[in-house]
Scaffold this motif. Structure first.
Motif, short mmCIF file in Angstrom:
data_model
loop_
_atom_site.label_atom_id
_atom_site.label_comp_id
_atom_site.label_asym_id
_atom_site.label_seq_id
_atom_site.Cartn_x
_atom_site.Cartn_y
_atom_site.Cartn_z
N MET A 1 20.08 -22.94 -1.67
CA MET A 1 19.08 -22.26 -0.87
C MET A 1 19.51 -20.83 -0.56
O MET A 1 18.71 -19.89 -0.65
N CYS B 1 19.07 -18.66 -3.70
CA CYS B 1 17.65 -18.31 -3.92
C CYS B 1 17.18 -17.28 -2.90
O CYS B 1 16.44 -16.36 -3.23
N SER C 1 8.65 -21.05 5.11
CA SER C 1 7.51 -21.93 4.82
C SER C 1 7.89 -23.01 3.82
O SER C 1 7.43 -24.16 3.93
N PHE C 2 8.73 -22.71 2.85
CA PHE C 2 9.19 -23.74 1.91
C PHE C 2 10.01 -24.79 2.63
O PHE C 2 9.87 -25.99 2.36
N ASN C 3 10.87 -24.38 3.55
CA ASN C 3 11.67 -25.35 4.32
C ASN C 3 10.78 -26.26 5.16
O ASN C 3 11.00 -27.47 5.22
N ILE D 1 7.13 -33.03 3.64
CA ILE D 1 6.90 -33.95 2.51
C ILE D 1 7.99 -35.02 2.44
O ILE D 1 7.70 -36.20 2.28
N LEU D 2 9.25 -34.61 2.60
CA LEU D 2 10.34 -35.59 2.55
C LEU D 2 10.29 -36.56 3.73
O LEU D 2 10.60 -37.74 3.58
N SER D 3 9.88 -36.08 4.90
CA SER D 3 9.79 -37.00 6.04
C SER D 3 8.67 -38.02 5.84
O SER D 3 8.79 -39.16 6.27
N ALA E 1 7.59 -27.01 4.57
CA ALA E 1 6.81 -27.87 3.68
C ALA E 1 7.66 -28.98 3.08
O ALA E 1 7.25 -30.14 3.04
N SER E 2 8.86 -28.65 2.62
CA SER E 2 9.72 -29.67 2.02
C SER E 2 10.17 -30.69 3.07
O SER E 2 10.26 -31.88 2.78
N THR E 3 10.43 -30.25 4.28
CA THR E 3 10.79 -31.18 5.35
C THR E 3 9.64 -32.13 5.66
O THR E 3 9.84 -33.33 5.83
N CYS F 1 22.95 -28.23 -1.68
CA CYS F 1 21.59 -27.80 -1.36
C CYS F 1 21.59 -26.51 -0.53
O CYS F 1 20.78 -25.60 -0.77
#
Length: 92
Positions: free
Chosen positions: A41, A44, A63-65, A71-73, A67-69, A37
């Protein structure tokens, strides 16, 4: 002490026999997943730096990091984030 198999694989009899091997393999798989991962990253991010300015690429990746953190949490840990956190995130 709590055993790995009794928590994650309680119905698997073979897991109790091979407890150290199962724990070692699962940790190794998680470490390899983390390395994959992070490498993805960075790939990209490097491509984004070549295609646009460094500021836009940095803000996009950050911002992607976030948001993904978030959502996953919520999915994995049932964590609720306060409104102040979301307000701060929207500023990014």
């Amino acid at each position: 002490s709590v055993k790995f198999c009794s928590i994650f694989l309680p119905e698997m009899r073979w897991c109790r026999v091979y407890q150290p091997a199962v724990a070692l393999l699962s940790r190794g798989a998680m470490i390899l997943g983390m390395i994959y991962c992070n490498a993805n990253m960075l790939t990209c991010f490097t491509k984004a730096m070549h295609l646009s300015s460094s500021l836009i690429a940095t803000v996009s990746v950050t911002s992607f990091n976030f948001a993904s953190t978030a959502i996953l949490s919520m999915i994995l840990f049932n964590e609720t984030l306060p409104l102040l956190w979301w307000a701060g995130f929207s500023c990014i």
